[in-house]
Design a protein around this motif. Structure first.
Motif, PDB file in Angstrom:
ATOM      1  N   VAL B   5       0.617  -1.276   0.030  1.00 57.68           N
ATOM      2  CA  VAL B   5       0.188  -0.251  -0.015  1.00 57.68           C
ATOM      3  C   VAL B   5       0.846   1.141  -0.063  1.00 57.68           C
ATOM      4  O   VAL B   5       1.870   1.345   0.966  1.00 57.68           O
ATOM      5  CB  VAL B   5      -0.988   0.073   1.353  1.00 57.68           C
ATOM      6  CG1 VAL B   5      -1.751   1.348   1.329  1.00 57.68           C
ATOM      7  CG2 VAL B   5      -1.909  -1.108   1.228  1.00 57.68           C
ATOM      8  N   ASN B 176      -8.462   1.813  -1.414  1.00 57.17           N
ATOM      9  CA  ASN B 176      -8.717   1.392  -0.006  1.00 57.17           C
ATOM     10  C   ASN B 176      -9.933   2.030   0.627  1.00 57.17           C
ATOM     11  O   ASN B 176      -9.908   2.614   1.720  1.00 57.17           O
ATOM     12  CB  ASN B 176      -7.489   1.541   0.887  1.00 57.17           C
ATOM     13  CG  ASN B 176      -6.450   0.349   0.635  1.00 57.17           C
ATOM     14  OD1 ASN B 176      -6.766  -0.801   0.910  1.00 57.17           O
ATOM     15  ND2 ASN B 176      -5.351   0.726  -0.144  1.00 57.17           N
ATOM     16  N   GLU B 222      -3.535   4.761  -0.322  1.00 62.74           N
ATOM     17  CA  GLU B 222      -4.187   5.158   0.682  1.00 62.74           C
ATOM     18  C   GLU B 222      -3.972   6.705   0.854  1.00 62.74           C
ATOM     19  O   GLU B 222      -2.758   7.185   0.742  1.00 62.74           O
ATOM     20  CB  GLU B 222      -3.600   4.361   2.008  1.00 62.74           C
ATOM     21  CG  GLU B 222      -4.500   4.712   3.119  1.00 62.74           C
ATOM     22  CD  GLU B 222      -4.052   3.866   4.345  1.00 62.74           C
ATOM     23  OE1 GLU B 222      -4.235   2.776   4.274  1.00 62.74           O
ATOM     24  OE2 GLU B 222      -3.334   4.300   5.124  1.00 62.74           O
TER      25      GLU B 222
END
Lengths: 343, 611
Positions: B5, B176, B222
């Motif tokens: 991420v 996300n 994210e």
């Protein structure tokens, strides 16, 4: 007439109580005087306190009317009175709202508002003073002037086919449509009585003589009483000096003028203003496209249909019942919300 | 299987597809997920006026752009970082805005020969290398959706329509986003059609799972929650905020709300929103035309309601005569003009600020009307209350200007504390005011507002009208001196409101010599541009006018304080003309009328050119 006005005092009004302090400024001899007088005499009979009566007008000679009534009133803009009256009537069901208009105001520049107020059946009473001419602007032809009419704006004759106001109202789904004559106070009062008792939109065409720009336009009906086909609910339609003439309905639904002696009394149409179907009323309205011969007056149609104002009131009540009285805090939080905490 | 991420501080995504592809829904769901996650955000829907232009055609492309971030932002962003193109037409009309190196996600299945032809491509851009400078992800969205739904008993066409949910699922994974909101939304929306609900749910989850498993996407991203002032938030469009603001004005004034409206883009949403709020005693009247809509509102005002008419430029112009009557009657009336590109029908779904001079001067004779303009979607709420306050207190029609950008764009809105909203109640006349009589034009000495007696009040029966009237009595008057007096008095009444509105606030932390003066809906782009210039070391001040008639009382002082004044407007210089005439300030304009909100980079360039 005695009537409670909601604050304990009995209501005893006379025609004089409905006269405002304003000097009436129509031309001497104008038919408007007679209509004003008939209305002021009739108003006490309604039993409605003056503060709950509102007269709204547009532009034109007739539109001066509210200034002369000791009630609430608005002299608005050309053609828009039915729209303004709709907003007032819908938001204030406690009021009795009247529109005063003319043939140019109601049928030309304001035609759209008139037909929509009628189809919605808003609880307003519309008085159309029809003089078949533009008076205030000094004599141009109007949407009810007869074809070929020579006026200042039609030196070679009008090319416009005129409206028949009653046919128009019926086509616009009016629940009440009637016609009367300025100088026939008794008949006019009777029509006003029925119009005011009607729940919903009431349309009343009043033949009104403009003695300056269109004198005598209604003489065939106004002066020659034998041409008045007086519509009376539940009675066979007869007219003429001695009731020697009458109206029959043909197989195709249209109406025809006949000599009673030729067809027999039993063949005459029995007037039914409450008939759900507008066909008879419409056929009667077609007996005279313009008032130059035998012409029906009286109530053409008077039927019940849900009233727009009441339907809206019901929706408000049922919305409050279903969702509870409106709560602003809850409204703002309606939907997806999230918290951001201090940092 | 877990993929890495990567953290980002802000992202701009544009969803584009055929108007039948459900792009507005996809965009607004992604927005809700983003709001729920706690990012700051700003959105810009961009759609054609045609409900369904020919499928696959260039005019039929519908777009939705969202910028979201871990810090506060002011606009939906200039150029997208990510473009999702559902067909060749969407690619063709949008790819020009995508910077080199941007991420491009396309529905490969839609790149058929026929669709390519409709979009005017000679070859297939997926194959000819013309997209080499982008991070291109070719996803067979249609076939993956059909495959996922093959066990559901629906038609192929119905299954295909779920492909936007597949795309939404994929994007939700990529950034996300929380998915619970969308899943429960699908349940609610298709409550009566369980098979369709199931299909959309499966498509959405399949898209999400595709992201997790396919090698095409190596990382997900994210963007952390933004640090916004504490409180409760919701996402709101300008039109939603206006509807709520009008209801708030009704509760704060104690007057029932009456809305007269005729459907018109982009204002209809306000009518539709208010029609659902009858439990607040709101009467909505869909009139036969624009004229009747405002006429009915004026009638309701005469009866003591808080009366409103909503429209856009081509409708407002029809209301002019009635607004003039309201000026003469001196009755409260709100007219909301949700501006769009013109003249005439123009571009109904596109924003412009070109009605300012019309609302100020577009009536016969001397007919002064106060004007308030909303500056952000959330600010529409406050603008509605402010416009109502002025209308009720001064017994005057008031214009509230918004535009298609504010109307449809959305942003997180810090919900106001209801108890802190202003009291805007009015006192109706209940007693005679001159020797036992009621004179309707007796005025309050400080506000010059006349007394307002509503029908139903015994003893105060009176008549008002559009003819000139004698001050005090309200009787019709053709007296020359009285007319001169009344014309000046109506002007003075409106001008006097300047004492009762906030001073113009200037954002100038560095002692700049250049002022940027904006009004209304350009607030976000101008503020973002000013920020950008300051980050580069430039000194620039910014003031945004909310009150345009009268101007705040310090406006002239503010303008004269600066060496140079730049006035950016989405018109050809309407405020510019006013400030030059009113304040003798040699301001210059920056004017674009492209039917699109300003980009902050173009404004920043314009500012820097003047530094």
């Amino acid at each position: 007439m005695t009537h409670g006005n909601g604050n304990g005092r009995p209501l005893q009004l006379t025609a004089k109580d409905f006269k405002s302090d304003q000097e009436v400024r129509w031309c001497p001899g104008c038919g408007d005087y007679a209509i004003l007088s008939a209305l002021q005499s009739f108003m006490p009979e309604l039993g409605i306190p003056r503060e709950r009566l509102v007269f709204i007008s547009g532009i034109g000679c007739a539109a001066r009317f509210p200034y002369y009534m000791e009630t609430y009133g608005m002299h608005s803009i050309h053609g828009r009175a039915p729209a303004i009256a709709t907003g007032l009537s819908v938001s204030r069901p406690d009021l009795s709202v009247w529109v005063v208009t003319g043939d140019g105001d109601a049928l030309s520049i304001g035609g759209n508002h008139l037909i929509h107020a009628l189809r919605r059946n808003v609880n307003i009473k519309i008085l159309l003073f029809n003089n078949q001419i533009y008076g205030l602007t000094k004599g141009q032809y109007s949407p009810t002037s007869e074809l070929g009419k020579v006026t200042k704006s039609t030196p070679m004759g009008s090319l416009d086919y005129p409206f028949n106001p009653i046919s128009l109202a019926l086509g616009a789904e009016a629940t009440f449509a009637a016609r009367s004559i300025d100088t026939d106070k008794r008949h006019l009062t009777e029509v006003l009585r029925k119009a005011s008792a009607h729940r919903g939109a009431a349309f009343v065409e009043i033949y009104q003589n403009c003695n300056v720009y269109n004198d005598g336009a209604f003489d065939a009906v106004r002066e020659q009483r034998e041409n008045r086909i007086v519509l009376e609910h539940g009675r066979r339609i007869r007219f003429g000096a001695d009731g020697e003439r009458g109206v029959i309905q043909r197989a195709d639904g249209s109406c025809e003028l006949v000599d009673v002696a030729d067809v027999g009394e039993e063949a005459l149409v029995v007037h039914d203003e409450n008939q759900e179907h507008p066909s008879l009323a419409f056929a009667l309205s077609r007996l005279a496209h313009t008032p130059h011969g035998p012409t029906p007056i009286g109530v053409f149609r008077n039927v019940d249909r849900p009233v727009y104002d009441e339907l809206m009131q019901e929706q408000l009540a049922s919305a409050a019942q279903l969702s509870g009285e409106g709560d602003l805090e809850a409204l703002l939080h309606d939907g997806d919300t999230w918290r951001v905490d201090g940092h | 299987m877990t993929k890495p991420v990567e953290k980002l501080d802000q992202v701009i995504i544009r969803f584009a597809g055929d108007s039948g592809d459900g792009m507005q829904l996809t965009g607004s769901r992604f927005t809700s997920e983003t709001a729920a996650f706690g990012n700051d955000l700003s959105t810009l829907p961009d759609f054609p006026a045609e409900i369904r232009a020919p499928a696959g055609s260039l005019p039929g492309v519908s777009g939705f752009q969202i910028q979201f971030s871990d810090h506060d932002i002011l606009t939906p962003g200039d150029a997208p970082d990510v473009l999702v193109a559902m067909n060749p037409a969407a690619l063709r009309t949008n790819v020009g805005d995508l910077p080199k190196g941007g991420t491009l996600i396309v529905n490969r299945d839609a790149f058929t020969e026929r669709n390519l032809q409709k979009a005017g491509f000679e070859g297939n851009p997926l194959e000819d290398g013309s997209l080499a400078e982008y991070h291109l992800h070719e996803v067979p969205l249609t076939n993956l959706t059909l495959e996922a739904l093959k066990s559901i008993d629906i038609t192929k066409r119905e299954a295909e329509r779920s492909k936007n949910m597949f795309a939404l699922g994929l994007m939700s994974w990529l950034y996300n986003r929380p998915t619970e909101g969308t899943l429960s939304y699908i349940e609610r929306k298709f409550a009566t059609r369980p098979l369709i609900a199931e299909a959309n749910t499966i498509a959405f989850k399949a898209g999400y799972a595709y992201g997790e498993t396919t090698e095409d996407f190596a990382v997900s991203y994210e963007v952390g929650p933004a640090k916004l002032p504490p409180g409760t938030y919701r996402n709101v469009t300008g039109n939603q905020a206006l509807a709520m603001g009008l209801i708030a004005a009704s509760t704060q004034s104690g007057l029932p709300l009456f809305l007269g409206a005729y459907p018109i883009t982009p204002a209809s949403g306000i009518l539709e929103d208010l029609a659902r709020r009858k439990n607040f005693g709101v009467r909505t009247f869909q009139a036969e035309d624009e004229i009747a809509a405002v006429g009915a509102a004026l009638g309701a005002s005469f009866g003591g309601a808080l009366a409103v008419s909503t429209s856009s430029g081509p409708g407002v112009v029809l209301k002019s005569e009635t607004i003039g009557l309201a000026v003469a009657l001196e009755l409260p009336l709100l007219i909301l003009d949700i501006q769009r590109a013109g003249p005439s029908t123009g571009m109904p779904t596109k924003p412009e600020q070109s009605d300012l001079l019309m609302v100020l001067y577009g009536r016969n004779a001397e007919s002064p009307v106060p004007v308030v303009a909303a500056s952000t979607p959330g600010g529409c709420f406050d603008a509605a209350i402010e416009a109502a306050r002025i209308a009720l207190k001064y017994r005057t029609p008031v214009f509230l200007l918004s535009d298609a950008y504010l109307a449809n764009g959305s942003e997180p809105w810090l919900l106001p504390d209801v108890s802190s909203l202003p009291d805007i109640s009015v006192l109706f006349a209940t007693e005679p005011n001159v020797d036992g009589e009621f004179w309707p034009y007796i005025r309050d000495e400080s506000t010059l507002a006349r007394q307002w007696a509503i029908p139903g009040t015994p003893g105060l029966e009176h008549r008002i009208g559009g003819l000139e009237k004698q001050d005090g009595t309200g009787n019709v008057s053709y007296d020359p001196d009285n007319h001169d007096h009344m014309v000046r008095l109506r002007a003075r009444k409106v001008a006097g409101i300047a004492a009762d509105i906030p001073e113009l606030d200037v954002d100038d932390p560095d002692g700049a010599r250049l002022l940027v003066l904006g009004w209304g809906g350009t607030y976000g782009p101008i503020a973002a541009a000013v920020r950008r210039v300051r980050q580069g070391g430039g000194r620039v001040a910014h003031a945004q006018l909310i009150h345009l008639n009268p101007f705040p009382r310090n406006t002239g002082d503010v303008l004269r304080r600066y060496d140079r004044v730049l006035v950016p407007e989405m018109n050809l210089g309407q405020l510019l003309k006013l400030v030059r005439a009113e304040f003798l300030v040699d301001a210059v304009g920056y004017n674009r009328v492209r039917g699109l909100p300003f980009r902050s980079d173009e404004l920043a360039n314009a500012i820097e050119a003047m530094l």
